[in-house]
Design a protein around this motif. Structure first.
Motif, PDB file in Angstrom:
ATOM      1  N   ALA A 128      -8.210  -1.023  -4.558  1.00 32.54           N
ATOM      2  CA  ALA A 128      -7.204  -2.236  -5.140  1.00 32.54           C
ATOM      3  C   ALA A 128      -7.754  -3.531  -4.487  1.00 32.54           C
ATOM      4  CB  ALA A 128      -5.718  -2.013  -4.568  1.00 32.54           C
ATOM      5  N   LEU A 165      -1.242   1.124 -12.930  1.00 40.21           N
ATOM      6  CA  LEU A 165      -0.337   1.925 -12.002  1.00 40.21           C
ATOM      7  C   LEU A 165       0.890   2.175 -12.527  1.00 40.21           C
ATOM      8  CD1 LEU A 165      -1.897   0.779  -8.448  1.00 40.21           C
ATOM      9  CD2 LEU A 165      -2.859   2.599  -9.893  1.00 40.21           C
ATOM     10  N   CYS A 182      -6.235   6.333  -4.114  1.00 41.88           N
ATOM     11  CA  CYS A 182      -6.238   6.184  -2.707  1.00 41.88           C
ATOM     12  C   CYS A 182      -6.858   7.225  -2.024  1.00 41.88           C
ATOM     13  CB  CYS A 182      -4.862   5.842  -1.911  1.00 41.88           C
ATOM     14  SG  CYS A 182      -4.147   4.310  -2.474  1.00 41.88           S
ATOM     15  N   THR A 222       1.484   1.007  -4.309  1.00 46.74           N
ATOM     16  CA  THR A 222       0.045   1.639  -4.479  1.00 46.74           C
ATOM     17  C   THR A 222       0.162   3.090  -4.502  1.00 46.74           C
ATOM     18  OG1 THR A 222      -0.977  -0.446  -3.770  1.00 46.74           O
ATOM     19  CG2 THR A 222      -2.420   1.504  -4.379  1.00 46.74           C
ATOM     20  N   ARG A 223       0.561   3.705  -3.294  1.00 48.22           N
ATOM     21  CA  ARG A 223       0.371   5.089  -2.955  1.00 48.22           C
ATOM     22  C   ARG A 223       1.822   5.637  -3.317  1.00 48.22           C
ATOM     23  NH1 ARG A 223      -3.357   7.356   0.796  1.00 48.22           N
ATOM     24  NH2 ARG A 223      -4.669   5.791   2.066  1.00 48.22           N
ATOM     25  N   TYR A 229       5.108  -5.941  -7.789  1.00 49.67           N
ATOM     26  CA  TYR A 229       3.685  -5.761  -7.133  1.00 49.67           C
ATOM     27  C   TYR A 229       3.033  -7.039  -6.507  1.00 49.67           C
ATOM     28  CZ  TYR A 229      -0.542  -2.713  -6.634  1.00 49.67           C
ATOM     29  OH  TYR A 229      -1.784  -2.067  -5.963  1.00 49.67           O
ATOM     30  N   CYS A 269       0.845  -1.025  -0.015  1.00 50.71           N
ATOM     31  CA  CYS A 269      -0.005   0.188   0.015  1.00 50.71           C
ATOM     32  C   CYS A 269       0.872   1.197   0.085  1.00 50.71           C
ATOM     33  CB  CYS A 269      -0.948   0.134   1.144  1.00 50.71           C
ATOM     34  SG  CYS A 269      -2.252  -1.187   1.131  1.00 50.71           S
ATOM     35  N   GLY A 302      -1.988   5.480  -8.504  1.00 49.23           N
ATOM     36  CA  GLY A 302      -2.410   4.751  -7.015  1.00 49.23           C
ATOM     37  C   GLY A 302      -2.608   5.828  -6.102  1.00 49.23           C
TER      38      GLY A 302
END
Length: 260
Positions: A77, A118, A62, A52-53, A125, A48, A58
């Motif tokens: 996600a 992303l 978020c 992702t962030r 990932y 995360c 992403g």
């Protein structure tokens, strides 16, 4: 505006948050009413935070979830997150947010597609994804609710304790002035009692002189009697005021001795 950092033991708050995350596997972090972090993140994963962030798209997704979602919910996600408001007297003073766990074993093909969207290397990932804790949805929702209720109790108790301490400080401070004022009232009452006593003596003297004057002093005698009556009533009233003052002083002394 109520500010958590003014009264909340943030070290204790952090310890409880960390214990919760260790016990449940759910990530957690706290923010104030302005969205500023008041605790360190507990149990957050690279999946995360780092990946992702860490990507532009992403992060956009978020932030959208952070702003629009409440309670326990599925993030963009596919992970489960939660957000619980911290409330004091109906005012939102902050929030506990977190989660970032899988409600079931992940469909890796789905996450390959998300990685492509992303612009994150797929294998990197997926490797991060495999380290994300898996908890069933019921456990996640129950854990989020439990943390929210417990932290709300902690925040409210801390607030009330701080408020009571401040009230007692002001009470002690003002009590000093009240006692001084009562002493001043008593001193003034004593002065007025002396005046009333002098008025009574003057009225008595006036009555004697009126008697000596005979018929010519009849009117003056009536006035003297009225003065004596007024001074007598004044003395009685002053005495009653002094009694009330004593009652107030004793009540204040009793309150000052209260200990919880």
């Amino acid at each position: 505006m109520i500010k958590l950092e003014k009264f909340l033991d943030l070290k204790k708050f952090q310890q409880i948050q960390d214990l919760f995350s260790d016990a449940t596997g759910l990530a957690a972090i706290a923010v104030d009413a302005q969205g500023n972090y008041i605790s360190q993140g507990s149990n957050f994963t690279d999946f995360c935070i780092k990946y992702t962030r860490g990507s532009e798209e992403g992060l956009r997704r978020c932030v959208k979830c952070d702003n629009e979602c409440t309670g326990a919910y599925y993030c963009h996600a596919g992970l489960m997150d939660f957000s619980t408001d911290l409330i004091i007297h109906g005012e939102k003073v902050g929030a506990i947010i977190g989660g970032q766990v899988l409600p079931a074993p992940p469909d890796e093909e789905k996450f390959r597609k998300i990685a492509q969207e992303l612009d994150i290397p797929e294998e990197t990932y997926l490797a991060a994804l495999r380290k994300v804790p898996i908890r069933d949805e019921k456990t996640i929702r129950a854990g989020a609710q439990m943390l929210g209720e417990f932290m709300n109790q902690l925040v409210n108790l801390s607030y009330f304790e701080a408020m009571n301490k401040e009230k007692m400080r002001v009470f002690d401070e003002q009590m000093h002035y009240v006692v001084e004022s009562i002493d001043s009232i008593n001193n003034k009452i004593k002065e007025l009692q002396k005046v009333a006593a002098m008025e009574k003596i003057l009225a008595l003297n006036a009555s004697v002189e009126a008697a000596r004057a005979g018929q010519a002093g009849v009117g003056f005698a009536v006035v003297a009697q009225e003065i004596e009556s007024i001074s007598t009533n004044a003395a009685r009233i002053y005495s009653e005021i002094q009694d009330y003052s004593t009652i107030v002083r004793k009540a204040i002394q009793a309150m000052s001795k209260i200990e919880l």
